[in-house]
Design a protein around this motif. Sequence first.
Motif, PDB file in Angstrom:
ATOM      1  N   ASN A  49       0.856  -1.175   0.000  1.00  0.00           N
ATOM      2  CA  ASN A  49       0.000   0.000   0.000  1.00  0.00           C
ATOM      3  C   ASN A  49       0.900   1.234   0.000  1.00  0.00           C
ATOM      4  N   PHE A  50       0.431   2.322  -0.576  1.00  0.00           N
ATOM      5  CA  PHE A  50       1.246   3.533  -0.609  1.00  0.00           C
ATOM      6  C   PHE A  50       0.373   4.737  -0.909  1.00  0.00           C
ATOM      7  N   THR A  51       0.944   5.925  -0.683  1.00  0.00           N
ATOM      8  CA  THR A  51       0.259   7.174  -0.986  1.00  0.00           C
ATOM      9  C   THR A  51       1.187   8.058  -1.809  1.00  0.00           C
ATOM     10  N   LEU A  52       0.710   8.512  -2.965  1.00  0.00           N
ATOM     11  CA  LEU A  52       1.460   9.410  -3.838  1.00  0.00           C
ATOM     12  C   LEU A  52       0.514  10.517  -4.316  1.00  0.00           C
ATOM     13  N   ALA A  53       0.962  11.312  -5.270  1.00  0.00           N
ATOM     14  CA  ALA A  53       0.123  12.345  -5.878  1.00  0.00           C
ATOM     15  C   ALA A  53      -0.192  11.939  -7.311  1.00  0.00           C
ATOM     16  N   ASN A  54      -1.429  12.177  -7.733  1.00  0.00           N
ATOM     17  CA  ASN A  54      -1.781  11.836  -9.103  1.00  0.00           C
ATOM     18  C   ASN A  54      -1.608  13.014 -10.044  1.00  0.00           C
ATOM     19  N   GLN A  55      -2.014  12.839 -11.286  1.00  0.00           N
ATOM     20  CA  GLN A  55      -1.805  13.836 -12.331  1.00  0.00           C
ATOM     21  C   GLN A  55      -2.585  15.131 -12.074  1.00  0.00           C
ATOM     22  N   ALA A  56      -3.531  15.095 -11.176  1.00  0.00           N
ATOM     23  CA  ALA A  56      -4.293  16.303 -10.817  1.00  0.00           C
ATOM     24  C   ALA A  56      -3.716  16.978  -9.575  1.00  0.00           C
ATOM     25  N   GLY A  57      -2.627  16.423  -9.055  1.00  0.00           N
ATOM     26  CA  GLY A  57      -2.026  16.963  -7.847  1.00  0.00           C
ATOM     27  C   GLY A  57      -2.764  16.557  -6.593  1.00  0.00           C
ATOM     28  N   GLN A  58      -3.660  15.597  -6.711  1.00  0.00           N
ATOM     29  CA  GLN A  58      -4.443  15.128  -5.569  1.00  0.00           C
ATOM     30  C   GLN A  58      -3.756  13.945  -4.897  1.00  0.00           C
ATOM     31  N   ARG A  59      -3.979  13.812  -3.610  1.00  0.00           N
ATOM     32  CA  ARG A  59      -3.443  12.696  -2.853  1.00  0.00           C
ATOM     33  C   ARG A  59      -4.096  11.410  -3.332  1.00  0.00           C
ATOM     34  N   PHE A  60      -3.278  10.438  -3.705  1.00  0.00           N
ATOM     35  CA  PHE A  60      -3.789   9.153  -4.185  1.00  0.00           C
ATOM     36  C   PHE A  60      -3.311   8.070  -3.238  1.00  0.00           C
ATOM     37  N   LYS A  61      -4.262   7.464  -2.552  1.00  0.00           N
ATOM     38  CA  LYS A  61      -3.931   6.396  -1.606  1.00  0.00           C
ATOM     39  C   LYS A  61      -4.285   5.058  -2.227  1.00  0.00           C
ATOM     40  N   PHE A  62      -3.285   4.239  -2.430  1.00  0.00           N
ATOM     41  CA  PHE A  62      -3.506   2.932  -3.052  1.00  0.00           C
ATOM     42  C   PHE A  62      -3.649   1.859  -1.995  1.00  0.00           C
ATOM     43  N   ASN A  63      -4.789   1.185  -2.028  1.00  0.00           N
ATOM     44  CA  ASN A  63      -5.044   0.036  -1.178  1.00  0.00           C
ATOM     45  C   ASN A  63      -4.988  -1.210  -2.051  1.00  0.00           C
ATOM     46  N   ALA A  64      -3.936  -2.003  -1.878  1.00  0.00           N
ATOM     47  CA  ALA A  64      -3.732  -3.167  -2.747  1.00  0.00           C
ATOM     48  C   ALA A  64      -4.914  -4.132  -2.676  1.00  0.00           C
ATOM     49  N   ASN A  65      -5.511  -4.245  -1.500  1.00  0.00           N
ATOM     50  CA  ASN A  65      -6.639  -5.159  -1.323  1.00  0.00           C
ATOM     51  C   ASN A  65      -7.949  -4.408  -1.541  1.00  0.00           C
ATOM     52  N   GLY A  66      -8.036  -3.757  -2.700  1.00  0.00           N
ATOM     53  CA  GLY A  66      -9.183  -2.897  -2.968  1.00  0.00           C
ATOM     54  C   GLY A  66     -10.260  -3.526  -3.821  1.00  0.00           C
ATOM     55  N   GLY A  67     -10.111  -4.808  -4.137  1.00  0.00           N
ATOM     56  CA  GLY A  67     -11.140  -5.492  -4.895  1.00  0.00           C
ATOM     57  C   GLY A  67     -11.059  -5.295  -6.394  1.00  0.00           C
ATOM     58  N   LYS A  68      -9.964  -4.703  -6.866  1.00  0.00           N
ATOM     59  CA  LYS A  68      -9.796  -4.491  -8.303  1.00  0.00           C
ATOM     60  C   LYS A  68      -8.545  -5.208  -8.800  1.00  0.00           C
ATOM     61  N   VAL A  69      -8.572  -5.601 -10.053  1.00  0.00           N
ATOM     62  CA  VAL A  69      -7.361  -6.084 -10.707  1.00  0.00           C
ATOM     63  C   VAL A  69      -6.566  -4.853 -11.125  1.00  0.00           C
ATOM     64  N   VAL A  70      -5.289  -4.812 -10.750  1.00  0.00           N
ATOM     65  CA  VAL A  70      -4.470  -3.612 -10.950  1.00  0.00           C
ATOM     66  C   VAL A  70      -3.211  -3.957 -11.736  1.00  0.00           C
ATOM     67  N   LEU A  71      -2.932  -3.160 -12.763  1.00  0.00           N
ATOM     68  CA  LEU A  71      -1.711  -3.316 -13.549  1.00  0.00           C
ATOM     69  C   LEU A  71      -0.824  -2.102 -13.291  1.00  0.00           C
ATOM     70  N   VAL A  72       0.406  -2.348 -12.879  1.00  0.00           N
ATOM     71  CA  VAL A  72       1.328  -1.277 -12.486  1.00  0.00           C
ATOM     72  C   VAL A  72       2.568  -1.313 -13.360  1.00  0.00           C
ATOM     73  N   THR A  73       3.024  -0.132 -13.796  1.00  0.00           N
ATOM     74  CA  THR A  73       4.298  -0.038 -14.494  1.00  0.00           C
ATOM     75  C   THR A  73       5.047   1.201 -14.019  1.00  0.00           C
ATOM     76  N   PHE A  74       6.317   1.314 -14.407  1.00  0.00           N
ATOM     77  CA  PHE A  74       7.178   2.401 -13.961  1.00  0.00           C
ATOM     78  C   PHE A  74       7.768   3.104 -15.177  1.00  0.00           C
ATOM     79  N   VAL A  75       7.537   4.417 -15.255  1.00  0.00           N
ATOM     80  CA  VAL A  75       7.934   5.197 -16.423  1.00  0.00           C
ATOM     81  C   VAL A  75       8.391   6.585 -15.977  1.00  0.00           C
ATOM     82  N   TYR A  76       8.946   7.348 -16.915  1.00  0.00           N
ATOM     83  CA  TYR A  76       9.125   8.786 -16.669  1.00  0.00           C
ATOM     84  C   TYR A  76       8.844   9.540 -17.956  1.00  0.00           C
ATOM     85  N   THR A  77       8.365  10.766 -17.818  1.00  0.00           N
ATOM     86  CA  THR A  77       7.747  11.465 -18.943  1.00  0.00           C
ATOM     87  C   THR A  77       8.714  11.860 -20.041  1.00  0.00           C
ATOM     88  N   THR A  78      10.002  12.031 -19.738  1.00  0.00           N
ATOM     89  CA  THR A  78      10.951  12.437 -20.778  1.00  0.00           C
ATOM     90  C   THR A  78      11.690  11.268 -21.402  1.00  0.00           C
TER      91      THR A  78
END
Length: 206
Positions: A49-78
Amino acid sequence: MTFKSKNKLGLGSVLLALGFLITEVSAHIPIPPKKGEIGRRETNVAAPNFTLANQAGQRFKFNANGGKVVLVTFVYTTCPDVCPLFSAHFAAIQRALDAEKHENYLLLSISTDPKRDTPAKMKAYAEAFKADVKHWQFLTGSQKDLAEVWKNFGVNVKDHGNGQIQHTNLTTLIDAKGVRRVDYYGDKWLVKEVLKDIKWLESEKS
């Protein structure tokens, strides 16, 4: 129209669309994977589980056990090469899932460049890929917060200080109970195999 022809997104057009985002010389230098970490690998590891900021600048709290199938990747914009490829794959996956009326899924693109990837940059990046942020979030944060996320996912990141970011090429699929079930290493994984795995995990719920 077949799925392949409908959802194909050329890497060249993606790079063109992202040209305005790349403001300095930058490159992605993949960290060589460990032995056995090539392609698709099934696993059984609890996702963090973790908390970051999303593209709107809002706090995004990720709960891994949230009942959804989740696909995660790691990138950078440039990043000029494999990161846009991963994001193009995510865009195709989103279109395919939406076309089939899937609702209970989440895509996460997590930055490996906290110095440059502000929420505004992540928002522009999301728009370049025509992302529906209802199901696809672009996350960034402080060096400290992101470093903790990278560590918990087993992603190594090295900033060379000249716009070059070296990081592990990991994409991982998390089931509805918060368990990482499939890891995809490198840049050879295919949209169709990920879609197949998503449907496999969804079938387990029913």
